[in-house]
Design a protein around this motif. Structure first.
Motif, PDB file in Angstrom:
ATOM      1  N   LEU A   1      32.404  -7.229  -3.803  1.00  0.00           N
ATOM      2  CA  LEU A   1      33.204  -8.449  -3.740  1.00  0.00           C
ATOM      3  C   LEU A   1      33.403  -9.076  -5.122  1.00  0.00           C
ATOM      4  N   ARG A   2      32.331  -9.112  -5.908  1.00  0.00           N
ATOM      5  CA  ARG A   2      32.405  -9.750  -7.219  1.00  0.00           C
ATOM      6  C   ARG A   2      33.340  -8.975  -8.150  1.00  0.00           C
ATOM      7  N   ARG A   3      33.235  -7.651  -8.151  1.00  0.00           N
ATOM      8  CA  ARG A   3      34.089  -6.868  -9.042  1.00  0.00           C
ATOM      9  C   ARG A   3      35.559  -6.958  -8.606  1.00  0.00           C
ATOM     10  N   TRP A   4      35.810  -6.958  -7.303  1.00  0.00           N
ATOM     11  CA  TRP A   4      37.188  -7.056  -6.825  1.00  0.00           C
ATOM     12  C   TRP A   4      37.803  -8.400  -7.212  1.00  0.00           C
ATOM     13  N   ALA A   5      37.027  -9.474  -7.039  1.00  0.00           N
ATOM     14  CA  ALA A   5      37.534 -10.791  -7.413  1.00  0.00           C
ATOM     15  C   ALA A   5      37.849 -10.850  -8.910  1.00  0.00           C
ATOM     16  N   GLY A   6      36.992 -10.238  -9.727  1.00  0.00           N
ATOM     17  CA  GLY A   6      37.242 -10.205 -11.161  1.00  0.00           C
ATOM     18  C   GLY A   6      38.484  -9.419 -11.511  1.00  0.00           C
ATOM     19  N   MET A   7      38.743  -8.329 -10.772  1.00  0.00           N
ATOM     20  CA  MET A   7      39.937  -7.525 -11.032  1.00  0.00           C
ATOM     21  C   MET A   7      41.197  -8.313 -10.687  1.00  0.00           C
ATOM     22  N   LEU A   8      41.187  -9.018  -9.565  1.00  0.00           N
ATOM     23  CA  LEU A   8      42.362  -9.805  -9.196  1.00  0.00           C
ATOM     24  C   LEU A   8      42.627 -10.927 -10.193  1.00  0.00           C
ATOM     25  N   ALA A   9      41.570 -11.443 -10.813  1.00  0.00           N
ATOM     26  CA  ALA A   9      41.716 -12.538 -11.767  1.00  0.00           C
ATOM     27  C   ALA A   9      42.075 -12.061 -13.168  1.00  0.00           C
ATOM     28  N   ALA A  10      41.942 -10.760 -13.430  1.00  0.00           N
ATOM     29  CA  ALA A  10      42.173 -10.236 -14.779  1.00  0.00           C
ATOM     30  C   ALA A  10      43.644 -10.352 -15.159  1.00  0.00           C
ATOM     31  N   GLU A  11      43.905 -10.688 -16.415  1.00  0.00           N
ATOM     32  CA  GLU A  11      45.279 -10.804 -16.894  1.00  0.00           C
ATOM     33  C   GLU A  11      45.940  -9.446 -17.038  1.00  0.00           C
ATOM     34  N   ALA A  12      45.170  -8.422 -17.351  1.00  0.00           N
ATOM     35  CA  ALA A  12      45.722  -7.079 -17.525  1.00  0.00           C
ATOM     36  C   ALA A  12      44.661  -6.058 -17.137  1.00  0.00           C
ATOM     37  N   LEU A  13      45.114  -4.935 -16.570  1.00  0.00           N
ATOM     38  CA  LEU A  13      44.215  -3.845 -16.208  1.00  0.00           C
ATOM     39  C   LEU A  13      44.224  -2.792 -17.303  1.00  0.00           C
ATOM     40  N   THR A  14      43.123  -2.058 -17.403  1.00  0.00           N
ATOM     41  CA  THR A  14      43.025  -0.991 -18.389  1.00  0.00           C
ATOM     42  C   THR A  14      42.443   0.254 -17.732  1.00  0.00           C
ATOM     43  N   ALA A  15      42.877   1.417 -18.206  1.00  0.00           N
ATOM     44  CA  ALA A  15      42.339   2.680 -17.722  1.00  0.00           C
ATOM     45  C   ALA A  15      41.062   3.003 -18.489  1.00  0.00           C
ATOM     46  N   CYS A  16      40.084   3.553 -17.788  1.00  0.00           N
ATOM     47  CA  CYS A  16      38.814   3.912 -18.421  1.00  0.00           C
ATOM     48  C   CYS A  16      38.495   5.370 -18.090  1.00  0.00           C
ATOM     49  N   ARG A  17      38.488   6.212 -19.113  1.00  0.00           N
ATOM     50  CA  ARG A  17      38.224   7.633 -18.911  1.00  0.00           C
ATOM     51  C   ARG A  17      36.811   7.826 -18.361  1.00  0.00           C
ATOM     52  N   THR A  18      36.712   8.557 -17.240  1.00  0.00           N
ATOM     53  CA  THR A  18      35.457   8.675 -16.520  1.00  0.00           C
ATOM     54  C   THR A  18      35.171  10.129 -16.185  1.00  0.00           C
ATOM     55  N   PRO A  19      34.010  10.673 -16.644  1.00  0.00           N
ATOM     56  CA  PRO A  19      33.121  10.082 -17.644  1.00  0.00           C
ATOM     57  C   PRO A  19      33.743  10.206 -19.030  1.00  0.00           C
TER      58      PRO A  19
END
Length: 382
Positions: free
Chosen positions: A236-254
């Motif tokens: 829940l906490r991470r999802w709320a933070g994602m919705l509040a973020a001004e911009a999304l970024t891709a993160c190469r995994t791993p």
């Protein structure tokens, strides 16, 4: 007077050039002599290409043309389906696709319906077989199963599409709006995340010009079946933070030349979207996606079609660069599923099997719309 050129005759009334496609369509039928149907279909196919090049939803007209090509001679459908716009009419799209209208993914209470397919592996079945059920989330509540198969030997993976076609067709017919197909969510265990649901064909025969791939027609995402019931605080906490973020970024995994570790996913900012250039259902990819789920990530992208045994290949770089561009141009998490759908539509039209996104699946797991808890657990005896 001899040698004097004749004056150009004025254009007769009613022969002005068409200003919009409907004018041109009318002229096809109002001409002095009958025009063959192939000319009308060819013209309408050009309209489809014209509208699609400008980011419009031309699927209804494309479907109409395709239906009329089902029983025509091969030369007719070849001429129609290979219709291409003159260079002067091809709309130059902006590199980031900002000229397109993007449909946001449904949220609770907005009145939009989502169709959910739950695929549960049959215990101890080797090879894997599945029980299934279909529900609808109408934006207010998740309905009881409308169709299901929860007994017997289950269904083999290669037979799932045939078994689900009829029930899904019935459900989509009841919840789709004109020009707005309901999204499809498929919930299954992470071990089966490489099921390429976006390639399912929900009609028995693909149409000549517009294949019936479900991932072209509607937004298609995967969900983690293990997350049924009450969502945990980390998710829940991470999802709320994602919705509040001004911009999304891709993160190469791993990260390149590293093995996945839990802290890599725990330390990612809420705006980060894990991207895997390898399958998520086995090996390194399975460990990575498991850690991402444990760290509360609700969105991730991965390539379902395999990966070199040792190190990344050139295609891996295409996946990461393409995913980074897709995510960077997205104004919020709720745009991602439709932006990926539009890329799949482009791939279908261009028939580009080497496109970076052709085999890419998306996890979109919204904890504010949790799947109903599994009711098959232990039962207290009197």
């Amino acid at each position: 007077m001899p040698g004097r050129p004749a004056a150009a005759s004025p254009r007769p009334p009613g022969q002005l050039p068409p200003r919009i496609w409907r004018d041109g369509h009318g002229l096809l039928y109002e001409a002095g002599q009958p025009v063959a149907a192939i000319a009308a279909l060819h013209y309408l196919q050009l309209v489809v290409e014209y509208e699609r090049s400008r980011g419009a939803d031309a699927a209804p007209l494309g479907d109409w043309v395709a239906r009329r090509l089902q029983d025509v001679p091969r030369i007719v459908h070849t001429v129609v389906t290979q219709a291409t716009l003159p260079p002067g009419l091809v709309h130059p799209r902006s590199p980031d696709g900002q000229d397109r209208v993007v449909v946001r993914y449904p949220r609770p209470g907005d009145g939009s319906a989502v169709v959910i397919v739950e695929l549960e592996p049959v215990c101890d079945a080797r090879p894997a077989r599945f029980y299934w059920r279909i529900r609808v989330d109408d934006g207010r509540d998740v309905n009881e199963p409308l169709h299901e198969e929860q007994t017997g030997e289950g269904v083999a993976p290669e037979l799932l599409v045939q078994r689900l076609r009829g029930p899904l067709d019935e459900v989509f017919a009841s919840v789709d709006s004109p020009g707005a197909p309901a999204p499809l969510e498929v919930a299954l265990p992470a071990d089966h995340f490489d099921t390429a649901v976006h390639r399912w064909q929900l009609t028995e025969m693909a149409r000549l010009h517009h294949p019936a791939y479900v991932g072209v027609r509607r937004m298609v995402v995967l969900r983690d079946l293990a997350r049924r019931g009450e969502p945990d605080a980390v998710w829940l906490r991470r999802w709320a933070g994602m919705l509040a973020a001004e911009a999304l970024t891709a993160c190469r995994t791993p990260p390149q030349r590293q093995v996945p570790r839990p802290r890599q996913f725990e330390e990612m900012p809420p705006s980060a979207v894990p991207v895997l250039c390898r399958p998520a259902g086995r090996g390194v990819g399975r460990r990575a996606i498991g850690m991402a789920l444990q760290a509360g990530h609700g969105i991730a992208l991965w390539h379902t079609d395999g990966h070199p045994d040792h190190g990344c290949a050139e295609f891996c770089e295409d996946v990461h660069q393409g995913a980074a561009a897709l995510i960077a141009q997205t104004a919020g998490a709720m745009e991602l599923p439709d932006r990926l759908r539009r890329i799949r539509d482009d791939i279908s039209g261009s028939r580009n099997s080497r496109h970076w996104a052709e085999g890419v699946a998306m996890l979109y797991d919204d904890p504010s719309r949790p799947l109903p808890a599994d009711d098959n657990g232990p039962v207290d005896s009197p």
